[in-house]
Scaffold this active site. Structure first.
Site, PDB file in Angstrom:
ATOM      1  N   ASP A 230      38.028-116.045  86.705  1.00 38.35           N
ATOM      2  CA  ASP A 230      38.450-114.711  87.145  1.00 38.35           C
ATOM      3  C   ASP A 230      38.717-114.786  88.644  1.00 38.35           C
ATOM      4  O   ASP A 230      38.624-115.857  89.248  1.00 38.35           O
ATOM      5  CB  ASP A 230      37.388-113.651  86.819  1.00 38.35           C
ATOM      6  CG  ASP A 230      38.010-112.275  86.558  1.00 38.35           C
ATOM      7  OD1 ASP A 230      38.796-111.806  87.416  1.00 38.35           O
ATOM      8  OD2 ASP A 230      37.736-111.675  85.512  1.00 38.35           O
ATOM      9  N   GLY A 256      40.188-117.816  90.792  1.00 39.27           N
ATOM     10  CA  GLY A 256      41.612-118.091  90.898  1.00 39.27           C
ATOM     11  C   GLY A 256      42.446-116.905  90.473  1.00 39.27           C
ATOM     12  O   GLY A 256      41.939-115.793  90.301  1.00 39.27           O
ATOM     13  N   PHE A 258      45.377-115.906  87.541  1.00 37.91           N
ATOM     14  CA  PHE A 258      45.984-116.433  86.316  1.00 37.91           C
ATOM     15  C   PHE A 258      47.511-116.400  86.333  1.00 37.91           C
ATOM     16  O   PHE A 258      48.150-116.976  85.476  1.00 37.91           O
ATOM     17  CB  PHE A 258      45.431-115.781  85.053  1.00 37.91           C
ATOM     18  CG  PHE A 258      45.553-114.279  84.923  1.00 37.91           C
ATOM     19  CD1 PHE A 258      46.641-113.568  85.420  1.00 37.91           C
ATOM     20  CD2 PHE A 258      44.560-113.569  84.263  1.00 37.91           C
ATOM     21  CE1 PHE A 258      46.752-112.204  85.256  1.00 37.91           C
ATOM     22  CE2 PHE A 258      44.658-112.181  84.086  1.00 37.91           C
ATOM     23  CZ  PHE A 258      45.762-111.507  84.596  1.00 37.91           C
ATOM     24  N   HIS A 276      47.285-106.709  76.952  1.00 37.09           N
ATOM     25  CA  HIS A 276      47.777-105.333  76.753  1.00 37.09           C
ATOM     26  C   HIS A 276      47.994-104.584  78.062  1.00 37.09           C
ATOM     27  O   HIS A 276      48.601-103.518  78.079  1.00 37.09           O
ATOM     28  CB  HIS A 276      46.871-104.554  75.796  1.00 37.09           C
ATOM     29  CG  HIS A 276      45.571-104.090  76.389  1.00 37.09           C
ATOM     30  ND1 HIS A 276      44.804-103.107  75.813  1.00 37.09           N
ATOM     31  CD2 HIS A 276      44.889-104.472  77.506  1.00 37.09           C
ATOM     32  CE1 HIS A 276      43.719-102.890  76.521  1.00 37.09           C
ATOM     33  NE2 HIS A 276      43.752-103.697  77.561  1.00 37.09           N
TER      34      HIS A 276
END
Length: 370
Positions: A230, A256, A258, A276
């Site tokens: 995360d 980090g 994503f 989502h």
């Protein structure tokens, strides 16, 4: 603790009911059989949510943890008017939330149990969040959203996103975080029960927050190791949570972004309620970064609601409307839409595993290295 149950089954987590029963219960179990009266009760359905909100905000369920109480005592404890509080609790009892065991004396039911703040999977904060000013007003702006496409956060509050609003309203963010934590625990327990994680050596939880999902997976699968990925400021605080969960020695927190890269080395990657939030293009970018980090025959596990294409009742369809209002770039997706995302990123969707919660595990595989 005394809980007066409406059935004899033990209480563990919220019972997930069938689509048929959800349809029957959608508007507080309408007793009227005519289409007009059934529709009428659905139209007034917001009354139920707001009455639950009153009980949640006043902490009524917490105050009944050790047994039933007279409404006068509850009113005194909550600084409420006894007569008005009685009318709220009497009405909630008619839909199975609390029960009046003697004149003006109320106790918990299995449903009311989940309005307590201290139980796993508590829904108290969910009720409070949905009736918080920002969320309530945003749903009131739904016609504007449908006609113009402009998000309520921009139209009503002049900010770019829900998260921008919450950044400037710490009390609302606190409620939001509690709501997401309670909802996630329900979903994560269901995922661990439904999906077979055997054969996985190491699993990376992408955007996994403080690690509730990966902790649940590792606890149920002692032979598996984990990576919690995360943002750096999130994982900086995650180590203590992982230690508290008893998996600190088997799970490595890594910070980090994503959208830039995802740590390599695991044979399975899981993400829960992430895709989502984002557009198709952004989802494909995230999945491509997973693909670069995973070797064949690796597994991609996406925990999301899957929207059915038939006319059947599905909570996913209502959540999709909430996404339209609150997070305009995001959406709930059908199996076909997930398949397209997977294929665009180099995965083959193999199956959709249903769970006892309104989420599924959408499984993809890498069949050969590029």
């Amino acid at each position: 603790m005394t809980i007066v149950q409406t059935n004899q089954t033990p209480i563990s987590m919220p019972a997930m009911i069938s689509a048929e029963e959800q349809t029957r219960n959608f508007a507080a179990q309408p007793s009227a059989t005519s289409p007009a009266m059934a529709l009428n009760q659905m139209i007034w359905g917001t009354w139920i949510a707001q009455s639950i909100y009153v009980a949640a905000s006043l902490g009524i369920a917490d105050r009944l943890e050790n047994g039933a109480k007279h409404v006068d005592e509850l009113a005194q404890e909550t600084d409420a008017q006894s007569s008005n509080l009685y009318r709220i609790l009497r009405t909630l009892a008619s839909v199975g939330i609390f029960t009046e065991i003697a004149p003006r004396k109320f106790a918990l039911t299995d449903r009311a149990h989940y309005l307590r703040s201290d139980v796993p999977g508590s829904l108290r904060a969910v009720s409070m969040m949905l009736s918080d000013e920002w969320h309530w007003n945003s749903w009131g702006d739904i016609l504007h959203v449908v006609k113009t496409g402009q998000a309520p956060m921009q139209h009503l509050y002049g900010v770019d996103s829900t998260f921008d609003y919450l950044d400037h309203h710490p009390e609302s963010r606190k409620t939001y975080n509690k709501a997401m934590n309670g909802w996630s625990k329900i979903c994560h327990s269901a995922v661990v029960d439904a999906y077979d994680f055997s054969g996985i050596r190491q699993i990376t939880d992408v955007a996994g927050g403080y690690g509730s999902l990966v902790s649940a997976i590792l606890t149920a699968n002692p032979g598996v190791k984990g990576v919690l990925f995360d943002q750096p400021h999130v994982v900086a605080d995650a180590k203590a949570w992982l230690e508290k969960a008893g998996v600190g020695d088997r799970c490595n927190p890594v910070g980090g972004n994503f959208f830039e890269s995802i740590p390599a080395g695991s044979d399975a990657y899981i993400m829960s309620h992430i895709l989502h939030d984002w557009s198709d293009e952004e989802c494909i970018q995230i999945l491509k970064n997973v693909r670069r980090s995973i070797a064949a025959p690796g597994r991609l596990l996406v925990v999301e609601m899957v929207v059915p294409t038939s006319n059947e009742f599905s909570f996913s369809k209502w959540m999709d409307i909430d996404m339209m209002i609150m997070y305009p770039a995001g959406r709930e997706r059908t199996e076909a839409e997930f398949r397209e995302l997977f294929e665009a990123a180099g995965f083959r969707l193999t199956r959709v595993v249903s769970t006892a919660a309104p989420v599924s595990v959408v499984e993809g595989v890498v069949e050969k290295d590029t």
